[in-house]
Design a protein around this motif. Structure first.
Motif, mmCIF file in Angstrom:
data_model
loop_
_atom_site.group_PDB
_atom_site.id
_atom_site.type_symbol
_atom_site.label_atom_id
_atom_site.label_comp_id
_atom_site.label_asym_id
_atom_site.label_seq_id
_atom_site.Cartn_x
_atom_site.Cartn_y
_atom_site.Cartn_z
ATOM 1 N N ILE A 280 0.827 -1.201 0.000
ATOM 2 C CA ILE A 280 0.000 0.000 0.000
ATOM 3 C C ILE A 280 0.867 1.258 0.000
ATOM 4 N N GLN A 281 2.058 1.163 0.552
ATOM 5 C CA GLN A 281 2.924 2.344 0.643
ATOM 6 C C GLN A 281 3.262 2.900 -0.738
ATOM 7 N N TYR A 282 3.352 2.007 -1.751
ATOM 8 C CA TYR A 282 3.588 2.492 -3.114
ATOM 9 C C TYR A 282 2.507 3.494 -3.515
ATOM 10 N N LEU A 283 1.280 3.129 -3.208
ATOM 11 C CA LEU A 283 0.134 3.960 -3.568
ATOM 12 C C LEU A 283 0.164 5.278 -2.798
ATOM 13 N N LEU A 284 0.496 5.191 -1.511
ATOM 14 C CA LEU A 284 0.542 6.409 -0.689
ATOM 15 C C LEU A 284 1.605 7.382 -1.186
ATOM 16 N N ASN A 285 2.711 6.841 -1.674
ATOM 17 C CA ASN A 285 3.762 7.720 -2.210
ATOM 18 C C ASN A 285 3.253 8.489 -3.423
ATOM 19 N N CYS A 286 2.465 7.807 -4.291
ATOM 20 C CA CYS A 286 1.886 8.486 -5.458
ATOM 21 C C CYS A 286 0.894 9.555 -5.037
ATOM 22 N N PHE A 287 0.079 9.224 -4.036
ATOM 23 C CA PHE A 287 -0.904 10.194 -3.573
ATOM 24 C C PHE A 287 -0.212 11.438 -2.995
ATOM 25 N N GLU A 288 0.856 11.208 -2.220
ATOM 26 C CA GLU A 288 1.590 12.344 -1.659
ATOM 27 C C GLU A 288 2.177 13.219 -2.760
ATOM 28 N N TYR A 289 2.666 12.568 -3.804
ATOM 29 C CA TYR A 289 3.235 13.299 -4.938
ATOM 30 C C TYR A 289 2.179 14.185 -5.591
ATOM 31 N N LEU A 290 0.975 13.619 -5.798
ATOM 32 C CA LEU A 290 -0.103 14.372 -6.446
ATOM 33 C C LEU A 290 -0.578 15.523 -5.570
ATOM 34 N N LEU A 291 -0.718 15.262 -4.267
ATOM 35 C CA LEU A 291 -1.185 16.318 -3.363
ATOM 36 C C LEU A 291 -0.142 17.430 -3.241
ATOM 37 N N THR A 292 1.124 17.066 -3.205
ATOM 38 C CA THR A 292 2.192 18.064 -3.129
ATOM 39 C C THR A 292 2.210 18.940 -4.377
ATOM 40 N N ALA A 293 1.841 18.347 -5.515
ATOM 41 C CA ALA A 293 1.813 19.099 -6.774
ATOM 42 C C ALA A 293 0.583 19.984 -6.901
ATOM 43 N N GLY A 294 -0.298 19.971 -5.889
ATOM 44 C CA GLY A 294 -1.449 20.853 -5.899
ATOM 45 C C GLY A 294 -2.730 20.224 -6.411
ATOM 46 N N HIS A 295 -2.727 18.919 -6.595
ATOM 47 C CA HIS A 295 -3.926 18.242 -7.062
ATOM 48 C C HIS A 295 -4.794 17.823 -5.876
ATOM 49 N N SER A 296 -5.962 17.264 -6.190
ATOM 50 C CA SER A 296 -6.904 16.812 -5.161
ATOM 51 C C SER A 296 -7.294 15.374 -5.424
ATOM 52 N N LEU A 297 -7.623 14.642 -4.357
ATOM 53 C CA LEU A 297 -7.966 13.229 -4.465
ATOM 54 C C LEU A 297 -9.259 12.937 -3.722
ATOM 55 N N ILE A 298 -10.177 12.268 -4.404
ATOM 56 C CA ILE A 298 -11.384 11.744 -3.762
ATOM 57 C C ILE A 298 -11.448 10.264 -4.095
ATOM 58 N N LEU A 299 -11.389 9.425 -3.077
ATOM 59 C CA LEU A 299 -11.369 7.977 -3.271
ATOM 60 C C LEU A 299 -12.618 7.340 -2.687
ATOM 61 N N ILE A 300 -13.071 6.268 -3.328
ATOM 62 C CA ILE A 300 -13.996 5.333 -2.696
ATOM 63 C C ILE A 300 -13.133 4.207 -2.158
ATOM 64 N N GLU A 301 -13.198 3.935 -0.885
ATOM 65 C CA GLU A 301 -12.296 2.934 -0.301
ATOM 66 C C GLU A 301 -12.953 2.164 0.839
ATOM 67 N N HIS A 302 -12.487 0.908 0.994
ATOM 68 C CA HIS A 302 -12.841 0.084 2.140
ATOM 69 C C HIS A 302 -11.603 -0.265 2.967
ATOM 70 N N ASN A 303 -10.428 -0.023 2.388
ATOM 71 C CA ASN A 303 -9.183 -0.413 3.041
ATOM 72 C C ASN A 303 -8.898 0.500 4.231
ATOM 73 N N LEU A 304 -8.847 -0.102 5.418
ATOM 74 C CA LEU A 304 -8.682 0.688 6.636
ATOM 75 C C LEU A 304 -7.316 1.353 6.721
ATOM 76 N N GLN A 305 -6.300 0.766 6.074
ATOM 77 C CA GLN A 305 -4.985 1.403 6.059
ATOM 78 C C GLN A 305 -5.035 2.779 5.408
ATOM 79 N N LEU A 306 -5.809 2.867 4.332
ATOM 80 C CA LEU A 306 -5.956 4.154 3.654
ATOM 81 C C LEU A 306 -6.913 5.078 4.402
ATOM 82 N N ILE A 307 -8.023 4.493 4.877
ATOM 83 C CA ILE A 307 -9.031 5.322 5.546
ATOM 84 C C ILE A 307 -8.455 6.001 6.785
ATOM 85 N N ARG A 308 -7.587 5.293 7.520
ATOM 86 C CA ARG A 308 -7.095 5.834 8.788
ATOM 87 C C ARG A 308 -6.137 7.011 8.606
ATOM 88 N N ILE A 309 -5.609 7.219 7.357
ATOM 89 C CA ILE A 309 -4.717 8.366 7.156
ATOM 90 C C ILE A 309 -5.358 9.409 6.236
#
Length: 860
Positions: A785-814
Motif C-alpha cells: 500500500i505504501q507504493y500507492l501512498l507515495n503516489c498520492f503524496e506526490y499528487l497532493l504536493t503538486a497541488g492536485h486533489s484526491l477523492i477515493l472510494i475505499e474500504h481499506n482501513l490502512q488508507l481510511i485511517r490516514i
C-alpha cells in the motif's frame, strides 16, 4: 510450527491433501507443498509473489485439464491436448471450479448488451424455465387469458351457455383468391358440406352457381344445434372437423351473448343478431385475435432474437434518444409476447424489478407442479445466497454498470457458490474485494458453509479477517517476481504469529497507535459542494468535498458511494467544466458550486482498458514503440532489413505468428463450458515468427523482454532514460510485479486503475486536477500500500486533489477527510452518516466505518 524452506510440507501422510511436488509455473521455484482437502486454505503474499501462479495457473489449470480428459473421444477431437502445468507431480486434485477477480468484468461496447443481476447470479436462467413451465399468456389488449383451444374445451364453453340457447358450429374458409369458385364449391360439396354464411348471408352450397362470389369473409356451417338437446359426441365430431378444415380455428355463432362476450358486437346473419366466438388451437386471443408464441426459455431472453424487443434490440433504451427508456418495451428489453406471459399477476420483467425478499415471498405462494417445485428450490437457494451476502436489496433487473465493485464481486460469488456441488475444489481470487469490513463476515460465513459441505476452498487473499478465518495458510514470497515464488510459510494462523520471516505475519502482528494520521498534513485549499443528490438511492443529500486533500468516501456496499462519486459528482463536474453546454448525463442533483477551483477532473475507475489480448501494459503506456525501435537498431535486425514495424504483433504485415495473430494463445469456444485458452502450438506462446525471435538485444529476444516484469525491465533498459521514466511510474503505483506483455483483459480492477494512474503520471504535469478513484488499493498486499501512498503524496504536493472510494482501513485511517454513507444498503442507504477526520468518524456511534477504525486500533 515456524516458517518453512522450499521443500518441507506440514501435513501428515494420513491427512487428505492435494500433493504438489516440484512446481515451477512462472516464478514458482520448484516448490513442494500439501494443500489439505475439505478446509479453507488462504494463499497470501506480496503482490507478484506467485499466488495466482499457484492457485489458478497450477491448481485450476490441472483440474481443468483432467476434466477435459474425461470427455468422450467425440468431444475431445475438437480440443487440443491441454499442456500440463510445469510440475513433477500433482495428485489427489478434485473437480475444480474457479472465480477470478475479473471473471465478471466485461468491456462495454456498443455491440454488447449489458447483463443484469439476474444473469450474473445465475437466477435468470431458472426464472426463464419457471415462466416457460407455469406461465400463462394474458392478452395485452384484452387482459384475458390466452390458451390453446381443443374440441373438449369448446364443449365445456357450450355447456356454460344458458339452457335452450341455439348455436351454430362453423369454421372460416380462409383465403379463397388462389382457387376458382367452381373447384372450391365442388371440394366443399364433395366433403358433405351444405351450408355457408357469406357476407352475413346464409346460403346453400349446391344452389350457388359458378358465377357466384365466395369472399374471404365466409363461414362454412357444420352443424346447427341447441343446448336443450345437445349431443356431446355430435358436437365433438363437428368441432374436430372445424379445427381440422380451418387449420386450427373453430367458430361458434351463439344466439345469446355469453358472459365473456362484449354485448356491443353482434354478428348479423340474415339480419338476425348472433354473437360470434372464435376458438384457436394456437395461442391466439379469442377476442382480438392477437397471436402469441408458446412460452419457452428463449422467449424471456433479451439476448435472443426471439425474446428481445424489436425496437431497442434488447438494450432497453430508445435508439433515437440514448438514455431514455425504449418507447416500445418501457425499458424491459423484452418484446410484447414475452411480457404477456404471467405467473400470479406478474410478468418476468415486473418480477425482476422487485427486491429479493419480495421475490422470495412471491415464490412461497406459488401453486406449482413437481417440475416447477425443483425450479423454485433452485431460485430460492440463489436468492438466499444473495441475501446472506448482504445484497438482498438489489433487484434482478439492476444493470451491471450501476453496481459497485463489492456488489459485483458478491453476485459473481453467488453464481459460483450456489452450484450445490460437493467434494469440489473452489478457487477464488480475493473474495474480500470491494467489501466494507462490516460485510466481510457475511462472505466468510458463506465460504465456511461451503467448506462444511465437504468442499475444499483455496482463496487468494490479502485481507486480515479472511486470513485469520482460514483453516490453513500458505504464504509465498518473500518478494515479487524473481525474488518471489518461494514457500515462506505454511500452517495455521496461530503458527503464523510466530513466523519471523513472514511479511504477512509482520503486518498481522503490527500494532497501531490510537492517533490517526493525515496524508497531506495541510488544510483544504477549497471545496466543491453538491446539493440535492438523488441519483439511484441517494436520499436528497448535500455533500462538501474538500480540495487539496485526501478525501475518502466510505460506507458498506450499496450505501451509495459509487452513485455519489462516479454517477453524480463526476458527470456534474464534466458538465460544469465543459466549454460548451452538453446534454444531460443522467445524474440528479440540484446545484454544484466550487468548480472554478479546479481545471479538470479525471476518473480512474476499474473498467477494462484493453479490449483484446494484444493490449498489454507496454502498448498502453507507449513503451512498446521504444522497445521495438531498440530491437530494430540492432546489427542483426539491420542486416535483415527489419524495421520497428516488423516487431509489432498488432500489424498484419509484421513478424507476428500467423496462427495466433500475435496473442500467443488460441481461444476455443467449448459452448458447454467457459472458453478454453490454450498456448499457440505454432509459436508456443512467443507471439512471433522464428526470424524475429533470433534477433537479440542484450542476449534476450523481444518475446523474452515481454515476459519480464516491470521490476526486471527497469535495470535491463539502463541507459534508456525515456523508457526507465515510464517503468518507474509503474513501479511507483505498485505494479512492478506485472509482466510487460501481460494481456490487459487479465488485470484485476485495482491493477487497471493503477495502470491508468501510471499513464497519467508519465505525461506532462497538469495544474489543479481532481482525481476520482474507486478502490485503488484493490489487489494490493498491505505491505504494498505504501507504493500507492507515495503516489498520492506526490499528487497532493503538486497541488492536485484526491477523492477515493475505499474500504481499506490502512488508507481510511490516514485520510484528511472522510464522508461516510449509509447507514445500510439500498433503500436504507444513501444518507450521510458521518463526516470529518478519521478520529471524528471513529467516535461516531452510528458509523460502521467508525466501528471498524476502532477495531483496527485495538489490534483487531
Amino acid at each position: 510450527m515456524t516458517e518453512l524452506s522450499h521443500g518441507e510440507a506440514t501435513q501428515s501422510p494420513e491427512t487428505p491433501a492435494i500433493q504438489l511436488r516440484g512446481v515451477r509455473v512462472h516464478n514458482l521455484k520448484n516448490i513442494d507443498l500439501d494443500l489439505p482437502l475439505q478446509q479453507l486454505v488462504t494463499v497470501c503474499g506480496v503482490s507478484g509473489s506467485g499466488k495466482t501462479s499457484l492457485a489458478f495457473d497450477t491448481l485450476y489449470a490441472e483440474g481443468q485439464r483432467r476434466y477435459l480428459e474425461t470427455l468422450s473421444p467425440a468431444a475431445r477431437q475438437f480440443i487440443h491436448q491441454l499442456p500440463k502445468p510445469d510440475a513433477d507431480r500433482i495428485t489427489r486434485i478434485p473437480p475444480t471450479v474457479a472465480l477470478k477477480q475479473n471473471a465478471g468484468r466485461r468491456a462495454a461496447t456498443g455491440k454488447t448488451l449489458e447483463p443484469n443481476v439476474g444473469i450474473e447470479s445465475g437466477v435468470q436462467n431458472y426464472l426463464r424455465l419457471l415462466f416457460s413451465t407455469l406461465g400463462e399468456v394474458i392478452c395485452s389488449n384484452c387482459q384475458i387469458p390466452v390458451k390453446p383451444q381443443s374440441p373438449e374445451s369448446v364443449l365445456t364453453f357450450i355447456h356454460s351457455l344458458p339452457e335452450q340457447t341455439r348455436f351454430q358450429i362453423c369454421f372460416p374458409l380462409g383465403s379463397v383468391f388462389d382457387r376458382p369458385t367452381d373447384k372450391l364449391l365442388a371440394e366443399l360439396i364433395q366433403q358433405g358440406l351444405t351450408r355457408a354464411i357469406i357476407d352475413h348471408q346464409s346460403c346453400k352450397l349446391d344452389e350457388m352457381g359458378n358465377n357466384s362470389s365466395i369472399t374471404n369473409n365466409c363461414l362454412i356451417v357444420l352443424d346447427r344445434l341447441s343446448t336443450r338437446k345437445a349431443d356431446d359426441q355430435r358436437i365433438l365430431e363437428s368441432l374436430e372437423l372445424a379445427f381440422t378444415e380451418s387449420a386450427g380455428t373453430a367458430t361458434l355463432l351463439v344466439e345469446q351473448p355469453p358472459a365473456s362476450q362484449p354485448k356491443d358486437t353482434p354478428f348479423l346473419v340474415d339480419e338476425q343478431e348472433w354473437y360470434r366466438c372464435d376458438f384457436f388451437s394456437s395461442l391466439t386471443c379469442t377476442r382480438c385475435q392477437e397471436s402469441y408464441l408458446k412460452p419457452e426459455p428463449q422467449l424471456f431472453n433479451f439476448y435472443s432474437q426471439m425474446g428481445a424487443c424489436p425496437v431497442c434490440r434488447g438494450t432497453g433504451t430508445d435508439p433515437q434518444s440514448g438514455e431514455l427508456s425504449c418507447r416500445s418495451c418501457q425499458g424491459s428489453r423484452l418484446n410484447s409476447t414475452a411480457r404477456a406471459v404471467r405467473i400470479a399477476d406478474l410478468n418476468i420483467d415486473e418480477l425482476g424489478a422487485q427486491a429479493i425478499p419480495q421475490i422470495n415471498s412471491w415464490l412461497s405462494h406459488l401453486d406449482s407442479t413437481p417440475t416447477a417445485t425443483s425450479l423454485v428450490r433452485e431460485i430460492t437457494n440463489r436468492l438466499q445466497t444473495l441475501e446472506d451476502l448482504g445484497i438482498g436489496y438489489l433487484s434482478l433487473n439492476r444493470g451491471r454498470s450501476t453496481l459497485s465493485s463489492g456488489e459485483q464481486q458478491r453476485i459473481a460469488l453467488t453464481a459460483v457458490l450456489s452450484s450445490n456441488l460437493v467434494n469440489t475444489l473452489y478457487i477464488l481470487d480475493e473474495p474480500s474485494s470491494g467489501l466494507h469490513p462490516a460485510d466481510s463476515q457475511r462472505v466468510i460465513s458463506i465460504l465456511q458453509q461451503l467448506r462444511d459441505l465437504n468442499n475444499s476452498l483455496v482463496i487468494v487473499e490479502h485481507d486480515p479477517e479472511f486470513i485469520r478465518a482460514s483453516d490453513h495458510i500458505i504464504e509465498l514470497g518473500p518478494g515479487a517476481g524473481r525474488v518471489g515464488g518461494e514457500l515462506v510459510f505454511q500452517g495455521s494462523i496461530l503458527e503464523m504469529q510466530d513466523a519471523t520471516d513472514s511479511p504477512t505475519s509482520r503486518f498481522l502482528n503490527s500494532t497501531h497507535s490510537n492517533d490517526f494520521g493525515s496524508l497531506s498534513g495541510k488544510q483544504a485549499s477549497g471545496s466543491i459542494t453538491l446539493t440535492g443528490c438523488t441519483t439511484n438511492n441517494l436520499q436528497n443529500i448535500s455533500v462538501t468535498f474538500p480540495l487539496g486533500q485526501l478525501c475518502i468516501v466510505t460506507g458498506i456496499s450499496g450505501s451509495g458511494k459509487s452513485s455519489l462519486v462516479e454517477q453524480t459528482l463526476f458527470p456534474s463536474l464534466i458538465r460544469a467544466l465543459a466549454e460548451e453546454p452538453i446534454s444531460d448525463l443522467g445524474t440528479v442533483y440540484e446545484s454544484i458550486s466550487g468548480t472554478d477551483q479546479i481545471d479538470e477532473v479525471i476518473l480512474l475507475d476499474q473498467s477494462l482498458i484493453g479490449q483484446t489480448p494484444r493490449s498489454i501494459p507496454a502498448t498502453y503506456l507507449n513503451l512498446f514503440d521504444e522497445i521495438r525501435s531498440i530491437f530494430a537498431q540492432t546489427a542483426d535486425a539491420r542486416l535483415r532489413n527489419l524495421t520497428a514495424k516488423d516487431f509489432s504483433f498488432n500489424s498484419k504485415n509484421g513478424g507476428r505468428c500467423p496462427e495466433c495473430k500475435g496473442t500467443g494463445f488460441i481461444e476455443i469456444d467449448l459452448q458447454f463450458l467457459a472458453d478454453l485458452t490454450m498456448e499457440c502450438q505454432s509459436c508456443h506462446g512467443e507471439r512471433y515468427q522464428r526470424e524475429l525471435l533470433e534477433i537479440k538485444y542484450r542476449k534476450l529476444s523481444i518475446a523474452d523482454v515481454l515476459k519480464m516484469t516491470v521490476d526486471e525491465a527497469f535495470p535491463f533498459f539502463r541507459g534508456q532514460a525515456s523508457l526507465q521514466k515510464k517503468l518507474k511510474q509503474l513501479k511507483d503505483v505498485g505494479l512492478g510485479y506485472i509482466p510487460l506483455g501481460q494481456p490487459l483483459p487479465s488485470l484485476s480492477g485495482g491493477e487497471c486503475q493503477r495502470l491508468k494512474l501510471a499513464a497519467y503520471l508519465t505525461t506532462s504535469s497538469r495544474k489543479r486536477t481532481l482525481f476520482l478513484m474507486n478502490e485503488p488499493s484493490r489487489g494490493l498486499h498491505p505491505l504494498d500500500i505504501q507504493y500507492l501512498l507515495n503516489c498520492f503524496e506526490y499528487l497532493l504536493t503538486a497541488g492536485h486533489s484526491l477523492i477515493l472510494i475505499e474500504h481499506n482501513l490502512q488508507l481510511i485511517r490516514i485520510a484528511d477527510h472522510i464522508i461516510d454513507l449509509g447507514p445500510a444498503a439500498g433503500e436504507q442507504g444513501g444518507q450521510i452518516v458521518a463526516t470529518g477526520t478519521p478520529t471524528e468518524v471513529a467516535q461516531h456511534p452510528d458509523s460502521l466505518t467508525g466501528a471498524a477504525l476502532q477495531k483496527l486500533n485495538s489490534g483487531f
